[in-house]
Design a protein around this motif. Structure first.
Motif, PDB file in Angstrom:
ATOM      1  N   GLN A 123       0.728  -1.195  -0.047  1.00  0.00           N
ATOM      2  CA  GLN A 123       0.109  -0.208  -0.066  1.00  0.00           C
ATOM      3  C   GLN A 123       0.894   1.231   0.116  1.00  0.00           C
ATOM      4  O   GLN A 123       0.618   2.355  -0.672  1.00  0.00           O
ATOM      5  CB  GLN A 123      -0.971  -0.033   1.250  1.00  0.00           C
ATOM      6  CG  GLN A 123      -1.930   1.292   1.343  1.00  0.00           C
ATOM      7  CD  GLN A 123      -2.692   1.271   0.308  1.00  0.00           C
ATOM      8  OE1 GLN A 123      -3.170   0.342  -0.414  1.00  0.00           O
ATOM      9  NE2 GLN A 123      -3.328   2.587   0.003  1.00  0.00           N
ATOM     10  N   ILE A 139      -1.490   1.316  -8.935  1.00  0.00           N
ATOM     11  CA  ILE A 139      -2.647   0.417  -8.940  1.00  0.00           C
ATOM     12  C   ILE A 139      -2.479  -1.011  -8.469  1.00  0.00           C
ATOM     13  O   ILE A 139      -3.219  -1.554  -7.956  1.00  0.00           O
ATOM     14  CB  ILE A 139      -3.750   0.927 -10.059  1.00  0.00           C
ATOM     15  CG1 ILE A 139      -5.123   0.394  -9.627  1.00  0.00           C
ATOM     16  CG2 ILE A 139      -3.137   0.415 -11.178  1.00  0.00           C
ATOM     17  CD1 ILE A 139      -5.705   1.099  -8.484  1.00  0.00           C
ATOM     18  N   ASN A 142      -1.700  -1.186  -4.799  1.00  0.00           N
ATOM     19  CA  ASN A 142      -3.079  -1.125  -4.035  1.00  0.00           C
ATOM     20  C   ASN A 142      -3.888  -2.323  -4.076  1.00  0.00           C
ATOM     21  O   ASN A 142      -4.398  -2.461  -3.302  1.00  0.00           O
ATOM     22  CB  ASN A 142      -3.691   0.114  -4.596  1.00  0.00           C
ATOM     23  CG  ASN A 142      -3.051   1.499  -4.374  1.00  0.00           C
ATOM     24  OD1 ASN A 142      -3.263   2.355  -5.300  1.00  0.00           O
ATOM     25  ND2 ASN A 142      -2.249   1.511  -3.414  1.00  0.00           N
ATOM     26  N   ARG A 143      -3.899  -2.763  -5.254  1.00  0.00           N
ATOM     27  CA  ARG A 143      -4.753  -4.131  -5.412  1.00  0.00           C
ATOM     28  C   ARG A 143      -4.085  -5.454  -4.502  1.00  0.00           C
ATOM     29  O   ARG A 143      -4.942  -6.197  -4.070  1.00  0.00           O
ATOM     30  CB  ARG A 143      -5.057  -4.382  -6.959  1.00  0.00           C
ATOM     31  CG  ARG A 143      -5.793  -3.580  -7.634  1.00  0.00           C
ATOM     32  CD  ARG A 143      -6.247  -3.689  -8.781  1.00  0.00           C
ATOM     33  NE  ARG A 143      -7.362  -3.057  -9.330  1.00  0.00           N
ATOM     34  CZ  ARG A 143      -7.470  -2.467 -10.735  1.00  0.00           C
ATOM     35  NH1 ARG A 143      -6.266  -2.610 -11.676  1.00  0.00           N
ATOM     36  NH2 ARG A 143      -8.367  -1.659 -11.217  1.00  0.00           N
ATOM     37  N   SER A 164      -7.816   4.226  -2.375  1.00  0.00           N
ATOM     38  CA  SER A 164      -6.746   4.334  -3.145  1.00  0.00           C
ATOM     39  C   SER A 164      -7.104   3.865  -4.732  1.00  0.00           C
ATOM     40  O   SER A 164      -6.779   4.659  -5.606  1.00  0.00           O
ATOM     41  CB  SER A 164      -5.410   3.679  -3.145  1.00  0.00           C
ATOM     42  OG  SER A 164      -4.975   4.327  -1.586  1.00  0.00           O
ATOM     43  N   ILE A 165      -7.803   2.727  -4.634  1.00  0.00           N
ATOM     44  CA  ILE A 165      -8.235   2.310  -5.983  1.00  0.00           C
ATOM     45  C   ILE A 165      -9.315   3.080  -6.613  1.00  0.00           C
ATOM     46  O   ILE A 165      -9.328   3.232  -8.059  1.00  0.00           O
ATOM     47  CB  ILE A 165      -8.538   0.588  -5.745  1.00  0.00           C
ATOM     48  CG1 ILE A 165      -7.611   0.008  -5.329  1.00  0.00           C
ATOM     49  CG2 ILE A 165      -9.227   0.393  -7.003  1.00  0.00           C
ATOM     50  CD1 ILE A 165      -7.970  -1.494  -4.918  1.00  0.00           C
ATOM     51  N   HIS A 168      -7.722   6.110  -8.085  1.00  0.00           N
ATOM     52  CA  HIS A 168      -6.964   5.980  -9.075  1.00  0.00           C
ATOM     53  C   HIS A 168      -8.155   5.904 -10.271  1.00  0.00           C
ATOM     54  O   HIS A 168      -8.076   6.267 -11.441  1.00  0.00           O
ATOM     55  CB  HIS A 168      -6.386   4.551  -9.237  1.00  0.00           C
ATOM     56  CG  HIS A 168      -5.824   4.285 -10.331  1.00  0.00           C
ATOM     57  ND1 HIS A 168      -4.422   4.501 -10.780  1.00  0.00           N
ATOM     58  CD2 HIS A 168      -6.147   3.663 -11.411  1.00  0.00           C
ATOM     59  CE1 HIS A 168      -4.246   4.122 -11.942  1.00  0.00           C
ATOM     60  NE2 HIS A 168      -5.350   3.321 -12.472  1.00  0.00           N
ATOM     61  N   ARG A 169      -9.284   5.080 -10.136  1.00  0.00           N
ATOM     62  CA  ARG A 169     -10.064   4.913 -10.970  1.00  0.00           C
ATOM     63  C   ARG A 169     -10.720   6.099 -11.528  1.00  0.00           C
ATOM     64  O   ARG A 169     -11.152   6.531 -12.801  1.00  0.00           O
ATOM     65  CB  ARG A 169     -11.492   3.897 -10.565  1.00  0.00           C
ATOM     66  CG  ARG A 169     -11.105   2.473 -10.683  1.00  0.00           C
ATOM     67  CD  ARG A 169     -12.228   1.565  -9.966  1.00  0.00           C
ATOM     68  NE  ARG A 169     -11.963   0.253 -10.983  1.00  0.00           N
ATOM     69  CZ  ARG A 169     -12.766  -0.615 -10.446  1.00  0.00           C
ATOM     70  NH1 ARG A 169     -13.739  -0.389  -9.559  1.00  0.00           N
ATOM     71  NH2 ARG A 169     -12.819  -1.792 -11.146  1.00  0.00           N
ATOM     72  N   ASP A 182     -16.442   1.765  -5.209  1.00  0.00           N
ATOM     73  CA  ASP A 182     -14.954   1.625  -4.201  1.00  0.00           C
ATOM     74  C   ASP A 182     -15.229   2.445  -3.016  1.00  0.00           C
ATOM     75  O   ASP A 182     -14.801   1.806  -2.043  1.00  0.00           O
ATOM     76  CB  ASP A 182     -13.774   1.829  -5.199  1.00  0.00           C
ATOM     77  CG  ASP A 182     -13.694   0.643  -6.003  1.00  0.00           C
ATOM     78  OD1 ASP A 182     -14.117  -0.642  -5.967  1.00  0.00           O
ATOM     79  OD2 ASP A 182     -12.956   0.896  -7.242  1.00  0.00           O
TER      80      ASP A 182
END
Length: 290
Positions: A123, A139, A142-143, A164-165, A168-169, A182
């Protein structure tokens, strides 16, 4: 006798008043060879130094701890030291040093079988990559962190990774509906964990998403919640960021006076903590006044 503190804001005020003493205590413990006291004092002060924007102090305190660490130091403690110093370096754009520390921390976590600790490293590395503009690498980290947090059942950390995800999206991929899902899920985890600073960050993300969906009134509500939560948690840089974003939404609503007020409040905070974003906000204020 311990001094009773009413809430998080009072705690942050206490840390602010005692900042010089705490930093000196870290140095003093190191000089006396009290290694455990040294890292524990640095750990106790870390969140305040980060939230209040005292990033050079944060780095110096963990450099002091790192200098006292060695083969005699327990491996779990070394992971914490490497991770916290890497975070401090990332805030100061010392990226190569941050990645080197994270490489060592990741290897230790794997050797010790610390899956949650490994999640923390991924992370944090995602955060470092994002600061460097390496969004695909960010990303992916993060995943991977989210997978490890789910396995560990850690709600608060799942909130951080999901936010965070979602961010990013929204900011990189423009997938606002997916990002909304999310970040809503992230908020639920943060509320369950009673993480007010985490909730503040997620509310800021939700404000950004609502803004870009054209839902400006809802964006304002999210930003105001983020400001209040950040203030309560003593997260001054987060409060300033939410105020700056709030100003952009006020402009979209054709409310320049409200935007001027929000940017002015943001700038006051950023100047007080000597944050590099102050120049950007100062420029936006100049544009608005012209």
């Amino acid at each position: 006798m311990p001094e009773p503190l009413a809430d998080g804001r009072a705690a942050m005020a206490w840390f602010g008043a005692e900042r010089a003493v705490l930093l000196a205590a870290v140095e003093h413990a190191a000089a006396l060879g009290l290694d455990e006291h040294c890292w524990q004092l640095a750990w106790a002060a870390s969140e305040f130094l980060h939230r209040a924007g005292h990033w050079h102090d944060l780095a110096r305190s963990w450099e002091t701890v790192s200098a006292r660490s060695g083969p005699h130091t327990e491996s779990g403690v070394l992971v914490r030291v490497e991770r916290r110093l890497a975070f401090a370096y990332s805030l100061l754009d010392r990226f190569d040093e941050a990645h080197g520390l994270l490489d060592r921390a990741l290897e230790r976590c794997r050797d010790l079988g610390l899956s949650e600790g490994e999640g923390h490293v991924h992370q944090l590395r995602g955060y470092v990559w994002r600061r460097q503009g390496e969004f695909d690498a960010a990303i992916a980290c993060n995943r991977r962190a989210l997978e490890l947090y789910r396995t560990a059942g850690h709600q608060g950390c799942q909130a951080i990774a999901l936010n965070s995800i979602g961010w990013h999206r929204a900011t990189v991929d423009g997938e606002y509906r997916e990002a909304l899902a999310d970040c809503k899920a992230a908020l639920g985890f943060a509320e369950a964990a009673d993480d007010r600073a985490g909730q503040a960050a997620i509310q800021d993300s939700l404000g950004y998403i609502r803004h870009h969906l054209g839902q400006y009134d809802r964006a304002v509500d999210h930003y105001l919640r983020s400001v209040a939560l950040s203030r309560d948690a003593g997260a001054r840089s987060g409060e300033a960021a939410a105020l700056a974003n709030l100003a952009e939404t006020h402009l979209a609503l054709n409310a320049p006076d409200h935007a001027l007020d929000a940017w002015t409040r943001a700038l006051e905070i950023l100047e007080d903590i000597a944050h590099p974003d102050a120049d950007r906000i100062r420029a936006r204020l100049a544009e608005l006044r012209e």
